[in-house]
Design an enzyme around this catalytic site. Structure first.
Site, PDB file in Angstrom:
ATOM      1  N   CYS A   7     -91.126  61.400  38.675  1.00  0.00           N
ATOM      2  CA  CYS A   7     -90.131  61.261  37.613  1.00  0.00           C
ATOM      3  C   CYS A   7     -90.668  60.373  36.495  1.00  0.00           C
ATOM      4  O   CYS A   7     -90.531  60.692  35.308  1.00  0.00           O
ATOM      5  CB  CYS A   7     -88.836  60.688  38.182  1.00  0.00           C
ATOM      6  SG  CYS A   7     -87.498  60.563  36.974  1.00  0.00           S
TER       7      CYS A   7
ATOM      8  N   CYS B 183     -82.587  59.137  44.366  1.00  0.00           N
ATOM      9  CA  CYS B 183     -81.411  59.224  43.482  1.00  0.00           C
ATOM     10  C   CYS B 183     -80.678  60.552  43.570  1.00  0.00           C
ATOM     11  O   CYS B 183     -79.480  60.609  43.340  1.00  0.00           O
ATOM     12  CB  CYS B 183     -81.806  58.921  42.039  1.00  0.00           C
ATOM     13  SG  CYS B 183     -82.739  60.230  41.217  1.00  0.00           S
TER      14      CYS B 183
END
Length: 361
Positions: free
Chosen positions: A106, A202
């Site tokens: 990410c 997440c």
């Protein structure tokens, strides 16, 4: 006529670190814009129960902080990119018998690449995050440096920075301890000052990656055999995605002694089991490399190398290979070197670079 303020886009997760980062940069005289990357949409029931770092409640926390700081706030849609560049590779890595680190992907593909390019496209000079790391310039080269708070240092997940990205990134929290960041948040009246740190993946609110992969690709998760290093069958496993090197708990085996996962073979769908001594190794091969302190590794060098986020760095030598990968030879055995995780190289507090572990020797 006054000087034009430099503009900075702060990536805001709704947590205390990025919130205080925005405040610190405003205090330093930057024109600050807050932005949350909308990367995943939980269903409403899970959303209300879990409230992860990219959830709707996190977006609202970030919005409230920006209102308090009197700075503009935007929500940017990164869902498609996140799915393609983080979630799908994450699933495939587990199916291929490796243990990925989605935060590194990410950071590499979204936060410090796409977000930076979007910011530059609207005339913003810098992006910033709440990461615990520091950026400095030595001679003509930008350096990534460990945070002043050693317990919270996040440089392990940031080794993919290019020189251009470092030149346009600010990380104000790296100069502070976590405790001081929380104090600042409380002093300026931010409601997130005591918000707990996000520790789960997440996009997996219950932290059960096996169940997540089973739901996403049910046909790819198949039961198979636990075997010892001689190939003798010890029992049945529920699918290789549920296991990682060094794992002891949750194996469901009763063999009269403590046993650990020592290897995962996706071709045979087998999980290899052995004694704890079998998971201590000294050498690995890493690929998908990025170096920060120089462009290319030309000769072997001595470093301190870290094989997972929570590991202590160990002294090692990195040796360039003809195929563009590196061999890493540790001075002392390392516990549970794991394919798919990253190995990151340090010289003291300076990040040299890193790569993805592809083989254990």
């Amino acid at each position: 006529m006054g000087l034009t303020k430099k503009k900075v886009l702060v990536g805001m997760s709704g947590g205390v670190d990025s919130s205080v980062a925005a405040y610190l940069l405003k205090e330093q005289g930057y024109e600050v814009i807050g932005a949350t990357m909308q990367i995943w949409q939980e269903d409403k029931e899970v959303e209300e129960r879990e409230g992860g770092c990219c959830s709707l409640s996190a977006v609202e926390d970030a919005r409230r902080v920006c209102d308090k700081l009197d700075i503009p706030f935007y929500v940017l849609n990164f869902r498609d990119s996140f799915k393609k560049k983080v979630i799908e590779p994450f699933i495939q890595e587990y199916i291929d018998g490796r243990t990925p680190n989605p935060c590194i992907e990410c950071n590499k593909h979204l936060k410090f690449d796409e977000l930076l390019r979007k910011a530059q496209g609207i005339g913003v000079d810098y992006i910033a995050t709440g990461h615990y790391a520091k950026i400095d310039k030595k001679d003509d080269r930008y350096m990534l440096i460990r945070s002043d708070d050693d317990r919270k240092d996040q440089t392990y997940a940031l080794y993919n920075f290019t020189q251009d990205q470092l030149a346009h990134t600010l990380m104000p929290c790296g100069e502070y301890t976590k405790d001081r960041i929380r104090e600042i948040a409380k002093e300026i009246g931010l409601a997130v000052h005591n918000k707990k740190d996000s520790e789960e993946i997440c996009f997996i609110s219950d932290n059960d990656h096996g169940k997540y992969i089973l739901n996403a690709k049910p046909g790819a998760v198949k039961s198979g055999n636990f075997v010892d290093k001689s190939g003798n069958i010890l029992g049945k496993h529920k699918g290789i995605v549920y296991y990682t090197i060094g794992q002891r708990k949750g194996l469901g085996l009763s063999v009269g002694r403590p046993v650990f996962v020592t290897d995962i073979n996706p071709k045979t769908n087998e999980v290899v089991i052995g004694a704890e001594e079998d998971i201590f190794k000294t050498e690995l091969i890493a690929g998908d490399l990025n170096f920060i302190t120089f462009d290319k590794l030309e000769k072997e060098i001595e470093v301190e190398a870290k094989i997972r986020y929570s590991a202590r760095p160990g002294k090692a030598t990195i040796v360039p290979l003809k195929d563009g990968r590196v061999k890493v030879v540790f001075n002392e055995k390392q516990r549970a070197i794991t394919k798919g995780q990253s190995v990151v190289f340090y010289n003291g507090n300076i990040v040299i670079g890193g790569g993805v572990i592809e083989a254990i020797i």
